[in-house]
Design a protein around this motif. Structure first.
Motif, PDB file in Angstrom:
ATOM      1  N   THR A  44     125.298 -53.530  14.491  1.00 26.52           N
ATOM      2  CA  THR A  44     124.520 -54.665  14.993  1.00 26.52           C
ATOM      3  C   THR A  44     123.158 -54.159  15.437  1.00 26.52           C
ATOM      4  OG1 THR A  44     126.521 -55.824  15.726  1.00 26.52           O
ATOM      5  CG2 THR A  44     124.432 -56.512  16.709  1.00 26.52           C
ATOM      6  N   TRP A  45     122.109 -54.834  14.944  1.00 27.56           N
ATOM      7  CA  TRP A  45     120.736 -54.395  15.161  1.00 27.56           C
ATOM      8  C   TRP A  45     119.940 -55.539  15.792  1.00 27.56           C
ATOM      9  CZ3 TRP A  45     117.101 -53.014  10.448  1.00 27.56           C
ATOM     10  CH2 TRP A  45     115.839 -52.616  10.926  1.00 27.56           C
ATOM     11  N   ALA A  46     119.393 -55.306  16.991  1.00 32.99           N
ATOM     12  CA  ALA A  46     118.562 -56.292  17.683  1.00 32.99           C
ATOM     13  C   ALA A  46     117.093 -55.952  17.484  1.00 32.99           C
ATOM     14  CB  ALA A  46     118.897 -56.321  19.177  1.00 32.99           C
ATOM     15  N   ASN A  47     116.326 -56.926  17.013  1.00 31.12           N
ATOM     16  CA  ASN A  47     114.907 -56.703  16.755  1.00 31.12           C
ATOM     17  C   ASN A  47     114.128 -57.954  17.172  1.00 31.12           C
ATOM     18  OD1 ASN A  47     112.556 -55.441  15.888  1.00 31.12           O
ATOM     19  ND2 ASN A  47     113.281 -55.060  13.809  1.00 31.12           N
ATOM     20  N   TRP A  48     112.799 -57.850  17.058  1.00 27.62           N
ATOM     21  CA  TRP A  48     111.908 -58.967  17.338  1.00 27.62           C
ATOM     22  C   TRP A  48     111.855 -59.902  16.129  1.00 27.62           C
ATOM     23  CZ3 TRP A  48     108.702 -58.758  21.909  1.00 27.62           C
ATOM     24  CH2 TRP A  48     108.780 -57.555  22.608  1.00 27.62           C
ATOM     25  N   PRO A  49     111.539 -61.175  16.319  1.00 24.02           N
ATOM     26  CA  PRO A  49     111.311 -62.054  15.171  1.00 24.02           C
ATOM     27  C   PRO A  49     110.114 -61.598  14.346  1.00 24.02           C
ATOM     28  CG  PRO A  49     111.671 -63.332  17.172  1.00 24.02           C
ATOM     29  CD  PRO A  49     111.503 -61.909  17.603  1.00 24.02           C
ATOM     30  N   LEU A  50     110.153 -61.906  13.064  1.00 25.76           N
ATOM     31  CA  LEU A  50     109.021 -61.656  12.163  1.00 25.76           C
ATOM     32  C   LEU A  50     108.626 -60.190  12.108  1.00 25.76           C
ATOM     33  CD1 LEU A  50     106.787 -64.699  13.223  1.00 25.76           C
ATOM     34  CD2 LEU A  50     108.455 -64.613  11.374  1.00 25.76           C
ATOM     35  N   TYR A  51     109.622 -59.306  12.137  1.00 21.01           N
ATOM     36  CA  TYR A  51     109.317 -57.878  12.206  1.00 21.01           C
ATOM     37  C   TYR A  51     110.033 -57.098  11.113  1.00 21.01           C
ATOM     38  CZ  TYR A  51     107.051 -54.410  15.282  1.00 21.01           C
ATOM     39  OH  TYR A  51     106.218 -53.467  15.832  1.00 21.01           O
ATOM     40  N   ILE A  52     110.325 -57.778  10.010  1.00 20.03           N
ATOM     41  CA  ILE A  52     110.943 -57.143   8.863  1.00 20.03           C
ATOM     42  C   ILE A  52     110.557 -57.955   7.630  1.00 20.03           C
ATOM     43  CG2 ILE A  52     113.127 -58.446   8.869  1.00 20.03           C
ATOM     44  CD1 ILE A  52     114.560 -55.748   8.352  1.00 20.03           C
ATOM     45  N   ASP A  53     110.611 -57.334   6.471  1.00 23.82           N
ATOM     46  CA  ASP A  53     110.252 -58.035   5.245  1.00 23.82           C
ATOM     47  C   ASP A  53     111.264 -59.138   4.931  1.00 23.82           C
ATOM     48  OD1 ASP A  53     111.873 -55.574   4.880  1.00 23.82           O
ATOM     49  OD2 ASP A  53     112.084 -56.328   2.831  1.00 23.82           O
ATOM     50  N   THR A  54     110.760 -60.239   4.379  1.00 27.64           N
ATOM     51  CA  THR A  54     111.620 -61.327   3.935  1.00 27.64           C
ATOM     52  C   THR A  54     111.265 -61.696   2.497  1.00 27.64           C
ATOM     53  OG1 THR A  54     110.105 -62.988   4.831  1.00 27.64           O
ATOM     54  CG2 THR A  54     111.907 -62.272   6.258  1.00 27.64           C
ATOM     55  N   ASP A  55     112.183 -62.396   1.860  1.00 27.37           N
ATOM     56  CA  ASP A  55     112.004 -62.801   0.469  1.00 27.37           C
ATOM     57  C   ASP A  55     111.041 -63.986   0.382  1.00 27.37           C
ATOM     58  OD1 ASP A  55     112.904 -64.519  -2.023  1.00 27.37           O
ATOM     59  OD2 ASP A  55     113.629 -62.477  -2.384  1.00 27.37           O
ATOM     60  N   ASP A  56     110.163 -63.978  -0.610  1.00 25.00           N
ATOM     61  CA  ASP A  56     109.203 -65.075  -0.763  1.00 25.00           C
ATOM     62  C   ASP A  56     109.903 -66.419  -0.927  1.00 25.00           C
ATOM     63  OD1 ASP A  56     106.802 -63.660  -0.580  1.00 25.00           O
ATOM     64  OD2 ASP A  56     106.854 -63.085  -2.690  1.00 25.00           O
ATOM     65  N   ALA A  57     111.007 -66.416  -1.625  1.00 22.83           N
ATOM     66  CA  ALA A  57     111.692 -67.675  -1.931  1.00 22.83           C
ATOM     67  C   ALA A  57     112.695 -68.086  -0.857  1.00 22.83           C
ATOM     68  CB  ALA A  57     112.397 -67.563  -3.284  1.00 22.83           C
ATOM     69  N   ASP A  58     113.127 -67.131  -0.040  1.00 30.90           N
ATOM     70  CA  ASP A  58     114.146 -67.426   0.971  1.00 30.90           C
ATOM     71  C   ASP A  58     113.914 -66.523   2.178  1.00 30.90           C
ATOM     72  OD1 ASP A  58     116.358 -67.887   2.522  1.00 30.90           O
ATOM     73  OD2 ASP A  58     117.838 -67.483   0.963  1.00 30.90           O
ATOM     74  N   GLU A  59     113.354 -67.088   3.239  1.00 33.26           N
ATOM     75  CA  GLU A  59     112.994 -66.281   4.409  1.00 33.26           C
ATOM     76  C   GLU A  59     114.212 -65.732   5.142  1.00 33.26           C
ATOM     77  OE1 GLU A  59     112.516 -69.920   7.655  1.00 33.26           O
ATOM     78  OE2 GLU A  59     110.744 -68.888   6.886  1.00 33.26           O
ATOM     79  N   ASN A  60     115.387 -66.194   4.808  1.00 36.16           N
ATOM     80  CA  ASN A  60     116.602 -65.665   5.430  1.00 36.16           C
ATOM     81  C   ASN A  60     117.101 -64.397   4.747  1.00 36.16           C
ATOM     82  OD1 ASN A  60     116.956 -67.743   7.420  1.00 36.16           O
ATOM     83  ND2 ASN A  60     117.561 -69.114   5.761  1.00 36.16           N
ATOM     84  N   ARG A  61     116.486 -64.045   3.635  1.00 36.07           N
ATOM     85  CA  ARG A  61     116.857 -62.813   2.933  1.00 36.07           C
ATOM     86  C   ARG A  61     115.857 -61.714   3.272  1.00 36.07           C
ATOM     87  NH1 ARG A  61     118.518 -63.298  -3.179  1.00 36.07           N
ATOM     88  NH2 ARG A  61     119.394 -61.289  -2.540  1.00 36.07           N
ATOM     89  N   ARG A  62     116.383 -60.517   3.485  1.00 33.40           N
ATOM     90  CA  ARG A  62     115.564 -59.378   3.870  1.00 33.40           C
ATOM     91  C   ARG A  62     115.787 -58.265   2.842  1.00 33.40           C
ATOM     92  NH1 ARG A  62     118.372 -61.404   8.469  1.00 33.40           N
ATOM     93  NH2 ARG A  62     116.938 -62.540   9.840  1.00 33.40           N
ATOM     94  N   PRO A  63     114.874 -58.132   1.875  1.00 33.92           N
ATOM     95  CA  PRO A  63     115.113 -57.243   0.731  1.00 33.92           C
ATOM     96  C   PRO A  63     115.441 -55.803   1.088  1.00 33.92           C
ATOM     97  CG  PRO A  63     113.314 -58.730   0.248  1.00 33.92           C
ATOM     98  CD  PRO A  63     113.657 -58.952   1.697  1.00 33.92           C
ATOM     99  N   THR A  64     114.684 -55.186   2.006  1.00 33.19           N
ATOM    100  CA  THR A  64     114.969 -53.777   2.301  1.00 33.19           C
ATOM    101  C   THR A  64     116.328 -53.631   2.972  1.00 33.19           C
ATOM    102  OG1 THR A  64     113.773 -53.920   4.421  1.00 33.19           O
ATOM    103  CG2 THR A  64     112.539 -53.117   2.496  1.00 33.19           C
ATOM    104  N   LEU A  65     116.666 -54.551   3.836  1.00 28.16           N
ATOM    105  CA  LEU A  65     117.949 -54.479   4.530  1.00 28.16           C
ATOM    106  C   LEU A  65     119.103 -54.719   3.567  1.00 28.16           C
ATOM    107  CD1 LEU A  65     119.038 -53.924   7.329  1.00 28.16           C
ATOM    108  CD2 LEU A  65     118.921 -56.374   7.821  1.00 28.16           C
ATOM    109  N   GLU A  66     118.937 -55.663   2.664  1.00 29.16           N
ATOM    110  CA  GLU A  66     119.981 -55.917   1.667  1.00 29.16           C
ATOM    111  C   GLU A  66     120.177 -54.710   0.755  1.00 29.16           C
ATOM    112  OE1 GLU A  66     119.133 -59.520  -0.400  1.00 29.16           O
ATOM    113  OE2 GLU A  66     119.329 -60.778   1.386  1.00 29.16           O
ATOM    114  N   ALA A  67     119.081 -54.030   0.428  1.00 22.82           N
ATOM    115  CA  ALA A  67     119.191 -52.835  -0.412  1.00 22.82           C
ATOM    116  C   ALA A  67     119.965 -51.730   0.302  1.00 22.82           C
ATOM    117  CB  ALA A  67     117.791 -52.348  -0.796  1.00 22.82           C
ATOM    118  N   PHE A  68     119.747 -51.597   1.625  1.00 26.23           N
ATOM    119  CA  PHE A  68     120.508 -50.616   2.399  1.00 26.23           C
ATOM    120  C   PHE A  68     121.996 -50.952   2.388  1.00 26.23           C
ATOM    121  CE2 PHE A  68     122.539 -49.617   6.494  1.00 26.23           C
ATOM    122  CZ  PHE A  68     122.409 -48.232   6.510  1.00 26.23           C
ATOM    123  N   GLU A  69     122.320 -52.205   2.593  1.00 25.55           N
ATOM    124  CA  GLU A  69     123.732 -52.620   2.607  1.00 25.55           C
ATOM    125  C   GLU A  69     124.394 -52.346   1.253  1.00 25.55           C
ATOM    126  OE1 GLU A  69     124.067 -56.255   5.757  1.00 25.55           O
ATOM    127  OE2 GLU A  69     122.945 -56.674   3.908  1.00 25.55           O
TER     128      GLU A  69
END
Length: 396
Positions: free
Chosen positions: A56-81
């Protein structure tokens, strides 16, 4: 990794104010309360990372990359998973350093789990956690990328020599922003804020931890070893400017609105915000004064009794791969703590993304670095006295 074009969304500092400088929440004024201190032998829990592939990772809003088409997707984080099989619960719950301190301090001072394996807070607040013994030392053997690629200028802050307990997530500069077209001249010094043609059209940051270092640098102070006398000198100077009407007001991130509207011509500002503003108004400039500016970080830490420490260390190291750091930098637009990411961005096929490699507010050049310094943190013994005086001046 394919790099996106520059993120047009406002940074999280645009929307959220890191207050700072206040008396600590929960009665721990100055963080010097000894019963709250946790000794090194009592900080670790049994690490279940090998069998429980999550964190579980707690961070600030708007502080990680998101997908252009879907702001709920985080490409770098999904790649890590996908690469590791580790599921990450990413929680955007940190809106203010002091508020978050108040949220998790009861658990930490009572030797209980926080429910979080990884957190990101400002380094001046990280210093409190380190002094209180509330975070675990990281195993650098699991973090070869951090060892290799961490910006040398960020490697050893006074509160955490060698970065044993903290790793920068993003960095930035507190300097001066101004509208060159409306002002009609350049700003080069901190003292330029007190010029007569700026009367009533200057703002300073309201938070003690955000404001004091740049003002001291304007006096020629080495902020790596500033003194109480240095602090009270700037308070005297700022009080004078308030009385004269030079300073319009003290702000959080709402200086952005004032600068954009023209109500303010010059202000203390964060480098990442100005990159975003320049996309809409190229007349807005950011300057590192000739006397210098403060280089700060917001850092990753593993709180006491986190049960997925190895997973968290692996995630931290993943973000220090230059390709990953470049993808993140293209979105958040702060000073990248991985200088090797510059070459990755420079090779991007998208011209706007490649141009970010030449932006000194993301990758400071040697001349700018020579004027940047990391301020020593306000100690436990100083904080209450200093905050009391500054908050009266700033009207907090």
């Amino acid at each position: 990794m394919a790099l996106p074009s520059m993120n047009s969304a406002f940074s999280r500092r645009t929307l959220l104010r890191a207050l700072g400088g206040g008396v600590l929440v929960g009665g721990l004024a100055g963080c010097g309360v000894r019963p709250a201190y946790v000794s090194p032998g009592d900080r670790a829990a049994t690490d279940v990372s090998a069998t429980d592939k999550r964190l579980t990772w707690a961070n600030w809003p708007l502080y990680i990359d998101t997908d252009d088409a879907d702001e709920n997707r985080r490409p770098t984080l999904e790649a890590f998973e996908k690469r590791t099989g580790i599921a990450v619960e990413y929680v955007e719950e940190i809106n203010d350093n002091d508020e978050f301190f108040g949220k998790i301090s009861p658990a930490l001072m009572n030797h209980q789990r926080t429910g979080r394996d990884l957190i990101v807070i400002s380094d001046w607040m990280c210093a409190r956690f380190v002094r209180l013994g509330w975070v675990q030392e990281m195993d650098r053997a699991r973090q070869p990328n951090v060892t290799k690629y961490l910006d040398p200028q960020l490697r050893s802050p006074a509160f955490d020599p060698g970065r044993a307990y903290t790793v920068p997530w993003q960095s930035g500069i507190t300097g001066i922003a101004y509208n060159h077209r409306r002002l009609g001249r350049e700003i080069r010094h901190v003292s330029d804020l007190w010029a007569s043609d700026l009367k009533g059209r200057v703002t300073l940051l309201s938070g003690l931890d955000e404001a004091f270092a740049l003002l001291m640098q304007g006096n020629g102070v080495d902020i790596t070893k500033w003194t109480a006398d240095d602090f009270h000198t700037i308070c005297d100077q700022v009080e004078k400017q308030v009385r004269s009407g030079q300073i319009r007001r003290f702000t959080g991130n709402d200086y952005i609105k004032d600068l954009s509207s023209g109500d303010v011509l010059a202000c203390q500002a964060y480098s990442g915000d100005v990159i975003q503003l320049q996309a809409d108004d190229p007349d807005i400039r950011f300057v590192v004064p000739e006397e210098g500016a403060e280089l700060w970080s917001e850092s990753l830490m593993i709180p006491n009794l986190a049960r997925h420490k190895a997973n968290a260390e692996r995630l931290i190291d993943y973000y220090y791969e230059p390709e990953v750091a470049a993808e993140l930098a293209a979105w958040v637009n702060y000073v990248c703590p991985v200088p090797a990411a510059q070459d990755v961005l420079a090779s991007a096929k998208d011209a706007e993304t490649a141009a970010l490699a030449e932006d000194p507010l993301i990758f400071p050049d040697a001349a700018m670095r020579g004027r940047l310094a990391i301020a020593r943190d306000i100690t436990a013994g100083e904080r209450v006295e200093f905050a009391k005086r500054w908050n009266v001046i700033a009207g907090l």
